[in-house]
Design a protein around this motif. Sequence first.
Motif, PDB file in Angstrom:
ATOM      1  N   SER A 306       0.795  -1.164  -0.009  1.00  0.00           N
ATOM      2  CA  SER A 306       0.042  -0.051   0.183  1.00  0.00           C
ATOM      3  C   SER A 306       0.790   1.198  -0.006  1.00  0.00           C
ATOM      4  O   SER A 306       0.546   2.099  -0.603  1.00  0.00           O
ATOM      5  CB  SER A 306      -0.816  -0.086   1.259  1.00  0.00           C
ATOM      6  OG  SER A 306      -0.212  -0.137   2.272  1.00  0.00           O
ATOM      7  N   VAL A 307       2.050   1.242   0.603  1.00  0.00           N
ATOM      8  CA  VAL A 307       2.793   2.509   0.642  1.00  0.00           C
ATOM      9  C   VAL A 307       3.467   2.408  -1.007  1.00  0.00           C
ATOM     10  O   VAL A 307       3.587   3.795  -1.250  1.00  0.00           O
ATOM     11  CB  VAL A 307       4.021   2.190   1.584  1.00  0.00           C
ATOM     12  CG1 VAL A 307       5.204   3.109   1.429  1.00  0.00           C
ATOM     13  CG2 VAL A 307       3.358   2.456   2.962  1.00  0.00           C
ATOM     14  N   PHE A 308       3.830   1.232  -1.522  1.00  0.00           N
ATOM     15  CA  PHE A 308       4.253   1.291  -2.936  1.00  0.00           C
ATOM     16  C   PHE A 308       3.325   1.361  -3.651  1.00  0.00           C
ATOM     17  O   PHE A 308       2.812   0.581  -4.629  1.00  0.00           O
ATOM     18  CB  PHE A 308       5.302   0.345  -3.060  1.00  0.00           C
ATOM     19  CG  PHE A 308       5.951   0.216  -4.440  1.00  0.00           C
ATOM     20  CD1 PHE A 308       7.066   1.089  -4.599  1.00  0.00           C
ATOM     21  CD2 PHE A 308       5.640  -0.661  -5.249  1.00  0.00           C
ATOM     22  CE1 PHE A 308       7.884   1.178  -5.879  1.00  0.00           C
ATOM     23  CE2 PHE A 308       6.137  -0.855  -6.723  1.00  0.00           C
ATOM     24  CZ  PHE A 308       7.325   0.097  -6.736  1.00  0.00           C
ATOM     25  N   GLY A 309       2.712   2.865  -3.868  1.00  0.00           N
ATOM     26  CA  GLY A 309       1.698   3.157  -5.106  1.00  0.00           C
ATOM     27  C   GLY A 309       0.289   2.718  -4.841  1.00  0.00           C
ATOM     28  O   GLY A 309      -0.220   2.513  -5.622  1.00  0.00           O
ATOM     29  N   ARG A 310       0.112   2.430  -3.458  1.00  0.00           N
ATOM     30  CA  ARG A 310      -1.207   1.929  -3.033  1.00  0.00           C
ATOM     31  C   ARG A 310      -1.538   0.699  -3.805  1.00  0.00           C
ATOM     32  O   ARG A 310      -2.650   0.586  -4.513  1.00  0.00           O
ATOM     33  CB  ARG A 310      -2.099   3.062  -3.323  1.00  0.00           C
ATOM     34  CG  ARG A 310      -1.957   4.180  -2.155  1.00  0.00           C
ATOM     35  CD  ARG A 310      -2.891   5.314  -2.081  1.00  0.00           C
ATOM     36  NE  ARG A 310      -2.303   6.386  -1.312  1.00  0.00           N
ATOM     37  CZ  ARG A 310      -3.080   7.668  -1.477  1.00  0.00           C
ATOM     38  NH1 ARG A 310      -3.913   7.808  -1.958  1.00  0.00           N
ATOM     39  NH2 ARG A 310      -2.484   8.606  -0.791  1.00  0.00           N
ATOM     40  N   THR A 329       2.739   9.018  -3.145  1.00  0.00           N
ATOM     41  CA  THR A 329       3.031   7.739  -3.436  1.00  0.00           C
ATOM     42  C   THR A 329       1.854   6.968  -3.915  1.00  0.00           C
ATOM     43  O   THR A 329       1.381   5.835  -3.803  1.00  0.00           O
ATOM     44  CB  THR A 329       3.499   6.759  -2.290  1.00  0.00           C
ATOM     45  OG1 THR A 329       2.568   6.562  -1.301  1.00  0.00           O
ATOM     46  CG2 THR A 329       4.893   7.248  -2.030  1.00  0.00           C
ATOM     47  N   ARG A 330       0.611   7.785  -4.513  1.00  0.00           N
ATOM     48  CA  ARG A 330      -0.459   7.333  -4.883  1.00  0.00           C
ATOM     49  C   ARG A 330      -0.661   6.202  -5.997  1.00  0.00           C
ATOM     50  O   ARG A 330      -1.522   5.490  -6.274  1.00  0.00           O
ATOM     51  CB  ARG A 330      -1.367   8.305  -5.221  1.00  0.00           C
ATOM     52  CG  ARG A 330      -1.782   9.634  -4.052  1.00  0.00           C
ATOM     53  CD  ARG A 330      -2.426  10.834  -4.765  1.00  0.00           C
ATOM     54  NE  ARG A 330      -1.679  11.278  -5.780  1.00  0.00           N
ATOM     55  CZ  ARG A 330      -1.768  12.361  -6.442  1.00  0.00           C
ATOM     56  NH1 ARG A 330      -3.142  12.910  -6.238  1.00  0.00           N
ATOM     57  NH2 ARG A 330      -1.224  12.898  -7.393  1.00  0.00           N
ATOM     58  N   THR A 331       0.398   6.139  -6.745  1.00  0.00           N
ATOM     59  CA  THR A 331       0.691   5.204  -7.688  1.00  0.00           C
ATOM     60  C   THR A 331       2.044   4.676  -7.817  1.00  0.00           C
ATOM     61  O   THR A 331       3.019   5.254  -6.980  1.00  0.00           O
ATOM     62  CB  THR A 331       0.527   6.134  -9.241  1.00  0.00           C
ATOM     63  OG1 THR A 331       1.627   6.995  -9.363  1.00  0.00           O
ATOM     64  CG2 THR A 331      -0.799   6.692  -9.461  1.00  0.00           C
ATOM     65  N   SER A 333       4.260   4.850 -10.150  1.00  0.00           N
ATOM     66  CA  SER A 333       5.224   5.762 -10.857  1.00  0.00           C
ATOM     67  C   SER A 333       5.532   6.814  -9.793  1.00  0.00           C
ATOM     68  O   SER A 333       6.597   7.259  -9.777  1.00  0.00           O
ATOM     69  CB  SER A 333       4.487   6.391 -12.059  1.00  0.00           C
ATOM     70  OG  SER A 333       4.230   5.363 -13.198  1.00  0.00           O
ATOM     71  N   GLU A 334       4.597   7.343  -8.930  1.00  0.00           N
ATOM     72  CA  GLU A 334       4.786   8.180  -8.204  1.00  0.00           C
ATOM     73  C   GLU A 334       5.915   7.736  -7.029  1.00  0.00           C
ATOM     74  O   GLU A 334       6.850   8.489  -6.594  1.00  0.00           O
ATOM     75  CB  GLU A 334       3.724   8.915  -7.232  1.00  0.00           C
ATOM     76  CG  GLU A 334       2.643   9.824  -8.068  1.00  0.00           C
ATOM     77  CD  GLU A 334       1.726  10.286  -7.477  1.00  0.00           C
ATOM     78  OE1 GLU A 334       1.167  11.489  -7.975  1.00  0.00           O
ATOM     79  OE2 GLU A 334       1.414   9.719  -6.224  1.00  0.00           O
ATOM     80  N   ALA A 335       5.673   6.427  -6.374  1.00  0.00           N
ATOM     81  CA  ALA A 335       6.484   5.820  -5.612  1.00  0.00           C
ATOM     82  C   ALA A 335       7.981   5.859  -6.063  1.00  0.00           C
ATOM     83  O   ALA A 335       9.006   6.068  -5.482  1.00  0.00           O
ATOM     84  CB  ALA A 335       5.948   4.596  -5.073  1.00  0.00           C
ATOM     85  N   VAL A 336       8.132   5.203  -7.264  1.00  0.00           N
ATOM     86  CA  VAL A 336       9.410   5.271  -7.900  1.00  0.00           C
ATOM     87  C   VAL A 336      10.041   6.499  -8.102  1.00  0.00           C
ATOM     88  O   VAL A 336      11.124   6.692  -7.866  1.00  0.00           O
ATOM     89  CB  VAL A 336       9.249   4.305  -9.286  1.00  0.00           C
ATOM     90  CG1 VAL A 336      10.471   4.320  -9.823  1.00  0.00           C
ATOM     91  CG2 VAL A 336       8.948   2.930  -9.052  1.00  0.00           C
ATOM     92  N   GLY A 337       9.216   7.547  -8.652  1.00  0.00           N
ATOM     93  CA  GLY A 337       9.880   8.711  -8.723  1.00  0.00           C
ATOM     94  C   GLY A 337      10.260   9.448  -7.508  1.00  0.00           C
ATOM     95  O   GLY A 337      11.100  10.240  -7.555  1.00  0.00           O
ATOM     96  N   ALA A 338       9.831   9.083  -6.239  1.00  0.00           N
ATOM     97  CA  ALA A 338       9.955   9.545  -5.086  1.00  0.00           C
ATOM     98  C   ALA A 338      11.366   8.629  -4.465  1.00  0.00           C
ATOM     99  O   ALA A 338      11.784   9.010  -3.119  1.00  0.00           O
ATOM    100  CB  ALA A 338       8.965   9.346  -4.168  1.00  0.00           C
ATOM    101  N   GLY A 339      11.850   7.721  -5.242  1.00  0.00           N
ATOM    102  CA  GLY A 339      12.870   7.019  -4.724  1.00  0.00           C
ATOM    103  C   GLY A 339      12.592   5.887  -3.909  1.00  0.00           C
ATOM    104  O   GLY A 339      13.741   5.364  -3.202  1.00  0.00           O
ATOM    105  N   ILE A 340      11.545   5.071  -4.192  1.00  0.00           N
ATOM    106  CA  ILE A 340      11.265   3.991  -3.267  1.00  0.00           C
ATOM    107  C   ILE A 340      11.003   2.824  -4.305  1.00  0.00           C
ATOM    108  O   ILE A 340      10.427   3.103  -5.285  1.00  0.00           O
ATOM    109  CB  ILE A 340       9.763   4.201  -2.584  1.00  0.00           C
ATOM    110  CG1 ILE A 340       9.862   5.324  -1.681  1.00  0.00           C
ATOM    111  CG2 ILE A 340       9.389   2.930  -1.927  1.00  0.00           C
ATOM    112  CD1 ILE A 340       8.407   5.676  -0.933  1.00  0.00           C
ATOM    113  N   ALA A 341      11.619   1.676  -3.932  1.00  0.00           N
ATOM    114  CA  ALA A 341      11.570   0.390  -4.662  1.00  0.00           C
ATOM    115  C   ALA A 341      10.966  -0.486  -3.784  1.00  0.00           C
ATOM    116  O   ALA A 341      11.190  -0.689  -2.709  1.00  0.00           O
ATOM    117  CB  ALA A 341      13.117  -0.047  -5.118  1.00  0.00           C
TER     118      ALA A 341
END
Length: 524
Positions: A306-310, A329-331, A333-341
């Motif tokens: 859920s944290v990773f792009g819901r 981190t709603r998507t 793509s947003e999570a990856v763009g924010a530096g999360i894998a």
Amino acid sequence: MSSITKTFPGVKALSDVNLRVRRGEVHALCGENGAGKSTLMKVLSGVHPHGSYEGEIRYAGEECRFRDIRASERRGIVIIHQELALVPQLSIAENVFLGHEPARRGVIDWPETQRRTAALLRRVGLDEHPGTPVADLGVSKQQLVEIAKALAKDVGLLILDEPTAALNDEDSAQLLRLIKGLRNQGITSIVISHKLGEISEVADTVTVLRDGRTVETLALADPGTTEERIIRSMVGRSLDNRFPDRTPRTLPRSTAPALEIRDWTVGHPVDHHRTVVDRASLHVERGEIVGIAGLMGAGRTELAMSVFGRSYGRYLGGTVLRDGSEIRTRTVSEAVGAGIAYVTEDRKQYGLDLQDSVSRNISLASLPRLARRSIVDGHRERLVAEDFRRTMNIRTSSIFEQVGRLSGGNQQKVVLSKWILAGPEVLILDEPTRGVDVGAKYEIYTVIDRLAAEGKAVLMISSELPELLGMCDRVYAMAAGRITGESGRAEADQELLMRLMTHDPAEPADAAPSHDAPDEGPSR
């Protein structure tokens, strides 16, 4: 099985392998990922038919030349693969007798099917109605349905490929008790497993394969057959330490954590009255490896997804911060763009494109980095893949090999390579060594340790408490969707974590509280 040799295009998977199993014993088959264990059992069960391999199979004193899996099942040899072969939409009874339904004059006798299924379910210790859809069962119960399905075929030799890989400790113990019970009923079992503790508990004999060859066969009753001896046979060297020496974080503490999750709340995707993650708060510093422990259903994977792009459930509230600033981190793509894998626990369904090559899978999350004018630079993509193949020790004949043909451990290295290439600052690792042998585990641990040393923040979910204790600087425990406590490396042990994992979240826990953070409400 005598002098079994099996070759795939460009790869000799088995070379002159010998296996001798006594009637009525539990025989364990061990080896690193890619050693040839599953291939050998597919030869035995007719998945790889006679004529596609060299060598001889003799069962109950007679030579066998199985043309397909049905031919081996007619002789009483049944294999249960790591990926369960059940139809979720059908009932337990329909799955158990699929393909050989009790019938009268060509019409299925449903009362007889239900009666015989109920008897088989009692035999495997599963308290479910035969009409229950398999989709409504957890993984552990589905595993028992597979065994009931095997027993329905008058099994004499049962082959189980990584039967406890997806189970928690309690369910694993129940399954091992069942295997012992089947032995007492005269059923012979061959168990492929990487979990040496389970092998020591249930097996009578163990055969070790390495690089497609038989290394040795050992009796577990022999005092000299220790876990260290088996590991040495598996990897060809001694592993004095199962985990890399973890040096405490020496990076200067930042003013704010690299990752902070505040009051994260997630609802069940279907049952709108159920909360699966309830006001969870945690933080991870740069250079830190932080673990999350919990029993199956505690909400660990649901929190991560859920944290990773819901990617799971319904967002009900909470905030994610990077270096003190709120991020969206709603998507994905947003999570990856924010530096999360996020390295998923289910690499075959969510982590890889099994039909595509090693090279394409590694580049999948970083295509913009490898593109020129919106066109992927194939030469650069191949150079990057070759570099990861070398540094991650991915065992493959070529970076163009279909990733679905790789062993589980090498597939996991491809998933890690994919996300490392994306250059994240925060890595969420969900069961990063599930289904991986001890040698490959150590290699993956070394990679994780190196990423932390480079200043990455690592959040690691694992069902193996020794893994969390051996790798993490701190460990959070979850139960019923809530964080029930936090423990530092020095004071953490299995007893404390288990107490927190089974703790009623409504009651105060007797462990250090998790990181406090002001309530700033949910992100929008």
